[in-house]
Design a protein around this motif. Sequence first.
Motif, PDB file in Angstrom:
ATOM      1  N   ASN A 215       0.924  -1.641  -0.637  1.00 36.90           N
ATOM      2  CA  ASN A 215       0.310   0.078  -0.366  1.00 36.90           C
ATOM      3  C   ASN A 215       0.828   0.814  -0.314  1.00 36.90           C
ATOM      4  O   ASN A 215       0.483   2.296  -0.402  1.00 36.90           O
ATOM      5  CB  ASN A 215      -0.641   0.247   1.213  1.00 36.90           C
ATOM      6  N   ASN A 216       2.292   1.134  -0.260  1.00 38.44           N
ATOM      7  CA  ASN A 216       3.397   2.417   0.270  1.00 38.44           C
ATOM      8  C   ASN A 216       4.133   2.188  -0.863  1.00 38.44           C
ATOM      9  O   ASN A 216       5.087   1.513  -0.688  1.00 38.44           O
ATOM     10  CB  ASN A 216       3.575   2.515   1.316  1.00 38.44           C
ATOM     11  N   PRO A 217       3.811   2.433  -1.928  1.00 41.27           N
ATOM     12  CA  PRO A 217       5.048   2.186  -3.108  1.00 41.27           C
ATOM     13  C   PRO A 217       5.901   3.051  -3.072  1.00 41.27           C
ATOM     14  O   PRO A 217       5.853   4.087  -2.407  1.00 41.27           O
ATOM     15  CB  PRO A 217       4.063   1.172  -4.642  1.00 41.27           C
ATOM     16  N   GLN A 218       7.120   2.646  -3.655  1.00 36.38           N
ATOM     17  CA  GLN A 218       8.052   3.479  -4.168  1.00 36.38           C
ATOM     18  C   GLN A 218       7.519   5.212  -4.342  1.00 36.38           C
ATOM     19  O   GLN A 218       6.428   4.701  -5.943  1.00 36.38           O
ATOM     20  CB  GLN A 218       9.115   2.848  -4.556  1.00 36.38           C
ATOM     21  N   PRO A 219       7.513   6.202  -4.497  1.00 36.56           N
ATOM     22  CA  PRO A 219       7.513   7.593  -4.966  1.00 36.56           C
ATOM     23  C   PRO A 219       8.229   7.455  -6.368  1.00 36.56           C
ATOM     24  O   PRO A 219       9.251   7.528  -6.960  1.00 36.56           O
ATOM     25  CB  PRO A 219       7.744   8.438  -4.468  1.00 36.56           C
ATOM     26  N   ALA A 220       7.485   7.590  -7.265  1.00 28.94           N
ATOM     27  CA  ALA A 220       8.009   8.644  -9.147  1.00 28.94           C
ATOM     28  C   ALA A 220       7.588   9.712  -9.475  1.00 28.94           C
ATOM     29  O   ALA A 220       7.008  10.579  -8.600  1.00 28.94           O
ATOM     30  CB  ALA A 220       7.385   7.727  -9.351  1.00 28.94           C
ATOM     31  N   ILE A 221       8.891   9.800  -9.762  1.00 27.14           N
ATOM     32  CA  ILE A 221       9.050  11.536 -10.474  1.00 27.14           C
ATOM     33  C   ILE A 221       9.865  11.304 -12.280  1.00 27.14           C
ATOM     34  O   ILE A 221      10.435  11.040 -11.920  1.00 27.14           O
ATOM     35  CB  ILE A 221       9.974  12.292  -9.182  1.00 27.14           C
TER      36      ILE A 221
ATOM     37  N   LEU B  98      12.058  16.603   0.728  1.00 30.50           N
ATOM     38  CA  LEU B  98      11.990  17.143  -0.594  1.00 30.50           C
ATOM     39  C   LEU B  98      13.718  17.116   0.065  1.00 30.50           C
ATOM     40  O   LEU B  98      13.941  17.204   0.845  1.00 30.50           O
ATOM     41  CB  LEU B  98      12.458  18.495  -0.864  1.00 30.50           C
ATOM     42  N   TYR B  99      14.423  16.407  -1.196  1.00 33.95           N
ATOM     43  CA  TYR B  99      16.016  15.899  -1.302  1.00 33.95           C
ATOM     44  C   TYR B  99      16.245  16.463  -1.937  1.00 33.95           C
ATOM     45  O   TYR B  99      16.079  16.334  -3.819  1.00 33.95           O
ATOM     46  CB  TYR B  99      16.504  14.322  -0.783  1.00 33.95           C
ATOM     47  N   VAL B 100      17.690  17.092  -2.692  1.00 37.56           N
ATOM     48  CA  VAL B 100      18.621  17.620  -3.104  1.00 37.56           C
ATOM     49  C   VAL B 100      19.690  17.480  -3.461  1.00 37.56           C
ATOM     50  O   VAL B 100      20.827  17.341  -1.858  1.00 37.56           O
ATOM     51  CB  VAL B 100      18.411  19.076  -3.273  1.00 37.56           C
ATOM     52  N   ASP B 101      20.043  16.196  -3.719  1.00 37.05           N
ATOM     53  CA  ASP B 101      21.440  15.577  -4.378  1.00 37.05           C
ATOM     54  C   ASP B 101      21.950  15.365  -2.565  1.00 37.05           C
ATOM     55  O   ASP B 101      23.135  14.689  -2.324  1.00 37.05           O
ATOM     56  CB  ASP B 101      22.620  16.395  -4.168  1.00 37.05           C
ATOM     57  N   GLY B 102      20.310  14.407  -1.970  1.00 35.09           N
ATOM     58  CA  GLY B 102      20.848  13.091  -0.731  1.00 35.09           C
ATOM     59  C   GLY B 102      20.603  13.611   0.683  1.00 35.09           C
ATOM     60  O   GLY B 102      20.514  13.553   1.151  1.00 35.09           O
ATOM     61  N   ARG B 103      20.327  15.098   0.837  1.00 32.17           N
ATOM     62  CA  ARG B 103      20.608  16.597   1.463  1.00 32.17           C
ATOM     63  C   ARG B 103      19.112  16.805   1.318  1.00 32.17           C
ATOM     64  O   ARG B 103      18.752  16.921   0.321  1.00 32.17           O
ATOM     65  CB  ARG B 103      21.311  16.762   1.933  1.00 32.17           C
TER      66      ARG B 103
ATOM     67  N   GLN C 161      14.639  13.990  -5.116  1.00 26.69           N
ATOM     68  CA  GLN C 161      13.915  13.279  -4.570  1.00 26.69           C
ATOM     69  C   GLN C 161      12.882  13.503  -3.759  1.00 26.69           C
ATOM     70  O   GLN C 161      13.261  14.398  -3.481  1.00 26.69           O
ATOM     71  CB  GLN C 161      14.648  12.285  -3.675  1.00 26.69           C
ATOM     72  N   MET C 162      11.861  12.700  -3.417  1.00 28.14           N
ATOM     73  CA  MET C 162      11.170  12.990  -2.393  1.00 28.14           C
ATOM     74  C   MET C 162      11.175  11.506  -1.736  1.00 28.14           C
ATOM     75  O   MET C 162      11.045  10.205  -2.406  1.00 28.14           O
ATOM     76  CB  MET C 162      10.001  12.903  -3.205  1.00 28.14           C
ATOM     77  N   GLN C 163      10.896  11.366   0.031  1.00 27.85           N
ATOM     78  CA  GLN C 163      10.563  10.385   0.875  1.00 27.85           C
ATOM     79  C   GLN C 163       9.085  10.808   1.383  1.00 27.85           C
ATOM     80  O   GLN C 163       8.776  12.249   2.174  1.00 27.85           O
ATOM     81  CB  GLN C 163      11.544  10.907   1.895  1.00 27.85           C
ATOM     82  N   ASN C 164       8.080   9.796   1.019  1.00 28.52           N
ATOM     83  CA  ASN C 164       7.172   9.673   1.679  1.00 28.52           C
ATOM     84  C   ASN C 164       7.315  10.441   3.186  1.00 28.52           C
ATOM     85  O   ASN C 164       8.346   8.747   3.737  1.00 28.52           O
ATOM     86  CB  ASN C 164       6.409   8.389   0.994  1.00 28.52           C
TER      87      ASN C 164
ATOM     88  N   LEU D 298       9.566   5.394   2.082  1.00 31.58           N
ATOM     89  CA  LEU D 298      10.192   4.935   0.699  1.00 31.58           C
ATOM     90  C   LEU D 298      11.080   6.604   0.266  1.00 31.58           C
ATOM     91  O   LEU D 298      10.116   7.787   0.415  1.00 31.58           O
ATOM     92  CB  LEU D 298      10.110   4.076  -0.115  1.00 31.58           C
ATOM     93  N   PHE D 299      11.901   6.488  -0.479  1.00 31.83           N
ATOM     94  CA  PHE D 299      12.375   7.584  -1.468  1.00 31.83           C
ATOM     95  C   PHE D 299      11.740   7.264  -2.944  1.00 31.83           C
ATOM     96  O   PHE D 299      11.624   6.528  -3.204  1.00 31.83           O
ATOM     97  CB  PHE D 299      14.169   6.982  -1.653  1.00 31.83           C
TER      98      PHE D 299
END
Length: 683
Positions: free
Chosen positions: A577-583, A621-626, A655-658, A662-663
């Motif tokens: 019920n919580n799959p990997q977010p996609a961009i 929100l993450y940019v370059d891992g941070r 990246q986005m993390q719920n 997951l990321f």
Amino acid sequence: MVDVIRHPEVPDRDLYVFDTDNEKLVRVVNNVGTLLYGLTVDSKGNVFVAQADARNDANGKSGTDSHGLKELENRAFLNQITKIILSEPKPEVQRLELEPLPPNHPASGMALATPFAVQISDDDSTLVASAASSDKVFTVDAQTGEILGRVDVGAVPRGIALASNHHGKPNTAWVLNAVDNTVSLLNLEEVSQPVLMKTVELDDPTDPIVKRGRRMFNTASASTTRTFSCASCHPDGHTDQLLWVLNTPIVTGGKQIMPRSTMPIRGLRDTEPYHWDGIPGDPYGGNNSFSIHKSVDPNSDVKDPVTSSRHLIDGGLANTMMTVGDDAKNDQGQAGELSDSDRDAMARFLLSIAYPPAQRRPYTNEVTKRARDGFELFHVHGDLQPRQNVCGDCHRMPFLVSTNTPGTGMDAPTWRGAYDRWLILPQGRLNIIDFPFYRNLAERGAPERGVWRLSWGGRERFDPVWDMVLQQSNGYPGGYGRQVTINRTTAASELTLSLLNALEKSASEGAIIFNGDGRWLDNKRRGDTSLEYVDGDYVQLGSKPLRFTRTELLQAAAEGRFIGTFTAHTGAHFDINNPQPAIWTLGPIQSQRGRQRFPVLSQEKAQMAVSVRHVQNRASLYVDGRRVEGLLELKGGVAKITLNVVPTPGMHLLQMQNPNGLFSNDFIFYVKGTDTRASAAGE
């Protein structure tokens, strides 16, 4: 014409024997089998390997003799235990057959599919083994190979702990039933009549429907002869790395069924349609390899991904898993084995299988410069020989797939997990031993990096793409699964401090949960403890929470007063019920539509718009891992992102993390600056 044959010159190094005194390789044994599982050794040094030997050559002559599934006889594998006598000068390899050989088949209830765990009694007389896809444990005469007895246990038995009596005869066995998540206790005093004494239930948080689906995926009851399961070709959702002739449609203009390499089940979610030909589970329609020039209608519902995986399952059960000419129907009149509800459960299970964490993503969660170069080469600049070819035009974000390829109808399969697949392309056209360039690789064990480099001609300029493959996000941060043990020896080491710096930072950002278990060894607070990193300190869990700084723990460890192991975990939201977010770039997720138009920001323009799936309103929100601060607005599958601080000019990864989950994949965006070339690449 294309056939599948067993080529005598293909290296098949299966068993490696080492000297444990000096760790030197002593010898290599070839041709033990195809899918090798458990291993045991008797007191004389004879080796027994539980394995399934593939028969993909039995119907491999689809080009010269028009072979199809009929010639396979619903016997994809021979279930065997291989005995290796390490004699000089050449080892002797014996195959112990566990079932009648085709065209004969096991009687009802007598199949022993997917031999997995194997142990031998102390007197070397009896093998005790499991048939993982038949849910059985069986005993075998180690000298003659005769099957002595068998007993039903739980779903998918994969581990055996065997105890012998004082005469060396089998006495009892504890059996791990991996999918049931139970342990069975067997009485083996009569090896011809093993007895199930009791079953221990273990805690299992798995969704009940997903668990049922996993059983269906692993059960040989899905095949007419009961000799193989879906998992036989897709062990743990991976691939057997073989070519098979199945009942796939003949491609437009073709004259034979083309052999196809097995595709991984991992990461199916959001990658429809499935398989090389773009036919199973197609919710979009359009062209495919069977209908290159004419669009076809969808065969599943784009709003319900379960219908796509269910279409894949129904097709497999009615074809690959079913004896040609058999008229078996389930409770809903569908061709093949397994009930309608069992198929629904398996469809949900397939969508729950994720790729493992990225193999080489740094524990800092910041990909290397070389990997960043790989992202840009793959998705923006491309390979320049013989002309510019941008892989990402077809292998598109988020998951490096697309469908409806003009001119061929073939799907563009994912590059995710390339680091553990060495058979590439639909027919393995580069993995041919008669090619000198591949023979050289095969003699070196067919290292995945070397094989995949063939796809870009081995040009060094493009090599950073492999670093992208090794580090790109499959949903987990780089720190996931990392462990740090703090004791007298490690307390002051640079690696310990580096890991703690990175993992504490990720925990502070919410990327991981960092906790562990330890033991106080001083008189003041002797005993076991559980600790979790929270708000800059390590908090002792329990009725009387205490807080410790890192310095206090390291000092206690250095003085021998504390020892502990800490592990980085994900949050609880990573299930079906919580799959990997996609961009991905704005537009349909599946379409091949030219270059990916990545956003370009500037110091004056801090907002970008992207297409998304499975992103929640409170995602970070993450940019370059941070982790960074910004505004996330979601509407109709589009995310508008406004960053509080625009990063430096050049290429960056978003990246986005719920929450507690997951990321997303790594997504490229640019910031304009003095480097106009890099900025323009995204426009």
